[in-house]
Design a protein around this motif. Structure first.
Motif, short mmCIF file in Angstrom:
data_model
loop_
_atom_site.label_atom_id
_atom_site.label_comp_id
_atom_site.label_asym_id
_atom_site.label_seq_id
_atom_site.Cartn_x
_atom_site.Cartn_y
_atom_site.Cartn_z
N PHE A 294 0.86 -1.18 0.00
CA PHE A 294 0.00 0.00 0.00
C PHE A 294 0.90 1.23 0.00
N GLU A 295 0.33 2.36 -0.34
CA GLU A 295 1.12 3.59 -0.40
C GLU A 295 1.55 4.00 1.01
N VAL A 296 2.81 4.34 1.14
CA VAL A 296 3.36 4.67 2.45
C VAL A 296 4.05 6.03 2.41
N ASN A 297 3.69 6.90 3.34
CA ASN A 297 4.39 8.16 3.55
C ASN A 297 5.04 8.11 4.93
N GLY A 298 5.81 9.13 5.25
CA GLY A 298 6.40 9.17 6.58
C GLY A 298 7.63 8.28 6.69
N PRO A 299 8.04 7.99 7.93
CA PRO A 299 9.31 7.31 8.16
C PRO A 299 9.23 5.78 8.19
N ALA A 300 8.17 5.20 7.65
CA ALA A 300 8.08 3.73 7.62
C ALA A 300 9.30 3.16 6.91
N LEU A 301 9.70 1.95 7.31
CA LEU A 301 10.86 1.34 6.68
C LEU A 301 10.54 -0.08 6.25
N HIS A 302 11.23 -0.50 5.19
CA HIS A 302 11.13 -1.88 4.73
C HIS A 302 12.17 -2.70 5.48
N SER A 303 11.93 -4.00 5.57
CA SER A 303 12.84 -4.86 6.32
C SER A 303 14.27 -4.78 5.80
N THR A 304 14.44 -4.47 4.53
CA THR A 304 15.79 -4.39 3.97
C THR A 304 16.64 -3.33 4.67
N MET B 280 -5.78 0.90 14.10
CA MET B 280 -4.84 1.00 15.20
C MET B 280 -3.85 2.11 14.92
N VAL B 281 -3.19 2.57 15.99
CA VAL B 281 -2.23 3.66 15.88
C VAL B 281 -0.87 3.16 16.32
N THR B 282 0.18 3.57 15.60
CA THR B 282 1.55 3.18 15.94
C THR B 282 2.51 4.29 15.51
N GLU B 283 3.56 4.49 16.29
CA GLU B 283 4.54 5.51 15.92
C GLU B 283 5.47 5.03 14.82
N SER B 284 5.85 3.75 14.87
CA SER B 284 6.79 3.21 13.89
C SER B 284 6.18 2.05 13.15
N LEU B 285 6.57 1.91 11.88
CA LEU B 285 6.00 0.88 11.02
C LEU B 285 7.13 0.20 10.26
N VAL B 286 7.21 -1.13 10.41
CA VAL B 286 8.22 -1.92 9.70
C VAL B 286 7.49 -2.86 8.75
N LEU B 287 7.79 -2.75 7.47
CA LEU B 287 7.12 -3.55 6.44
C LEU B 287 8.05 -4.67 5.98
N ALA B 288 7.80 -5.87 6.47
CA ALA B 288 8.54 -7.05 6.02
C ALA B 288 7.66 -7.76 4.99
N THR B 289 7.43 -7.07 3.88
CA THR B 289 6.42 -7.48 2.91
C THR B 289 7.02 -8.02 1.62
N GLU C 156 3.34 12.43 13.34
CA GLU C 156 3.81 11.85 14.60
C GLU C 156 3.60 10.35 14.68
N ARG C 157 2.52 9.88 14.07
CA ARG C 157 2.19 8.45 14.17
C ARG C 157 1.39 8.02 12.95
N TYR C 158 1.30 6.71 12.79
CA TYR C 158 0.50 6.12 11.72
C TYR C 158 -0.85 5.66 12.25
N SER C 159 -1.87 5.86 11.42
CA SER C 159 -3.16 5.21 11.63
C SER C 159 -3.29 4.13 10.57
N LEU C 160 -3.44 2.89 11.01
CA LEU C 160 -3.50 1.76 10.09
C LEU C 160 -4.94 1.30 9.93
N ASP C 161 -5.40 1.23 8.68
CA ASP C 161 -6.72 0.66 8.39
C ASP C 161 -6.57 -0.85 8.25
N LEU C 162 -7.26 -1.60 9.11
CA LEU C 162 -7.13 -3.04 9.16
C LEU C 162 -8.39 -3.73 8.66
#
Length: 430
Positions: free
Chosen positions: A156-166, A316-325, A299-305
């Motif tokens: 999905f489209e990601v903005n902000g400081p989310a990171l991929h597992s790499t 749900m809300v989270t400050e950091s997001l790691v995508l091991a996708t 400041e944080r992510y809102s994730l649509d689940l």
């Protein structure tokens, strides 16, 4: 005129590195391999201290093609004085850091690799391919082998400081400064990152969540008859299926290529059990839960689940997001000038033949860009030596290293002897 090589490899990951090792001693093959980076590095963001390969050491760069090669993993261990340590350890599975060290050791011994040469353009002058790098250097070759690897897949489209597992290890310190971390993914990388963060959580106190859309935390299926599917005959069987059926088969094989090591799953459970015995746990694990969107507010992510089994939505809300996708294959833009020579399917993917050729003239080959045509084994390290042997046979017109055609006890597909008379394959007249 620029000297014309027999073969130009573009990209030096494990697969093209293995090809370079097998090609090095062939006297009548003039090959060069171009790599954008200044040295070899294999998924540095996931070189966790205790992570091991999911394949045995024999799935190294060369052994399954040439057990006598000086570029084998065992020769690496002997050279650095660790062979007896490995022998006494009695495990077939090297540490991932050891494998990275091994590949770098092999790369440093080759004369055919040119580092710091990002390819920007490939053309064809009517007789050979002309490859230009960002530095302006030009190489000319009759054949190409594309080993440019895969790119991180974002569902999905990601903005902000989310990171991929790499990028996990390179940005881990940044993660640990936040108050909540969510890991998204279902495979080994997601499990290893979650396990690593679980050990940090006890002292740092952040909220930790692991979301996967898989219906359970699938263990990697690793029984011996299943391993026979990493075989030439399975690949041939898979290639003969219609495209739609191949996609259906691949969809049902997640546990074969994207599962989690049973040891990793058990270690996670044991750590959660220990925490519970000492007074409680503060972590969330959710299966069958798909992340459909992520909104960053600064400041944080809102994730649509969406829960795929209950068919209910949540947030749900989270400050950091790691995508091991996972990763996806892309046809690099530097091929645009020769796109008419490349064989692509209706989805713009490489249409690879059984010999891994992706050009109409059978002079361009691909490494790990053919999962949709050759099956789930395409990214498997154990596939590399066989694929390199096949490519070398296509380049040279002879088999330098015997290419196995059958290694499995079982048969794939309906044997001719069991088919009804009306479905027997046509026989040519003699």
């Amino acid at each position: 005129m620029t000297h014309t090589r027999d073969l130009i490899g573009i990209g030096v990951g494990p697969f093209n590195l293995g090809l370079a090792c097998l090609a090095e001693p062939i006297e009548d093959l003039d090959a060069v391999f171009l790599e954008a980076r200044d040295s070899f590095s294999w998924h540095p963001g996931m070189l966790l201290d205790d992570a091991t390969l999911q394949v045995p050491f024999m799935a190294d760069l060369v052994t399954l093609a040439d057990p006598t090669s000086p570029y084998s993993y065992l020769n690496f261990l002997k050279d650095i004085g660790r062979l007896y340590f490995f022998y006494i350890r009695e495990s077939f599975y090297p540490l991932r850091r050891e494998y990275d060290d091994y590949c770098r050791w092999a790369a440093e011994r080759l004369t055919s690799i040119r580092w710091g040469q990002p390819v920007t353009r490939v053309e064809h002058d009517g007789a050979a391919y002309v490859v230009t790098s960002a530095s302006g250097e030009v190489w000319r070759g009759r054949r190409l082998v594309l080993g440019t690897g895969t790119a991180p897949r974002l569902p999905f489209e990601v903005n902000g400081p989310a990171l991929h597992s790499t990028d996990y290890l390179t940005r881990k310190a940044e993660l640990l400064r936040t108050r909540s971390i969510t890991v998204v993914g279902s495979g080994q990388s997601a499990a290893e990152i979650y396990a690593d963060l679980l050990t940090e959580q006890e002292t740092r106190g952040f909220d930790l969540t692991w979301l996967t859309r898989s219906p359970r935390f699938f263990p990697m299926e690793y029984t011996k008859l299943t391993l026979e599917m990493t075989s030439p005959e399975w690949t041939s069987y898979f290639q003969a299926l219609p495209g739609v059926r191949r996609a259906e088969v691949r969809a049902g094989q997640a546990a074969l290529s994207k599962g989690i090591s049973a040891d990793t799953i058990n270690a996670i459970f044991d750590e959660l059990y220990r925490r519970q015995a000492l007074g409680g746990i503060d972590t969330t694990l959710l299966t069958a839960t798909e992340v459909r969107a992520a909104q960053w507010d600064g400041e944080r992510y809102s994730l649509d689940l969406h829960h795929t089994e209950q068919d209910v939505s949540g947030r749900m809300v989270t400050e950091s997001l790691v995508l091991a996708t996972g990763y996806t294959t892309r046809v690099p833009s530097f091929l645009d000038p020769v796109r008419d020579r490349i064989r692509l399917d209706e989805q713009g993917r490489y249409a690879a033949t059984p010999t891994f050729s992706v050009s109409h003239t059978d002079d361009v080959f691909v490494q790990n860009g053919e999962e949709h045509t050759h099956g789930f084994v395409a990214p498997d390290l154990g596939m590399g030596a066989l694929r390199s042997s096949t490519i070398l046979a296509g380049v040279l017109g002879r088999e330098v290293h015997p290419v196995e055609k059958r290694i499995a006890f079982q048969e794939f597909g309906m044997p001719d002897r069991f088919r009804s008379p009306s479905e027997q394959p046509a026989r040519s007249a003699s």
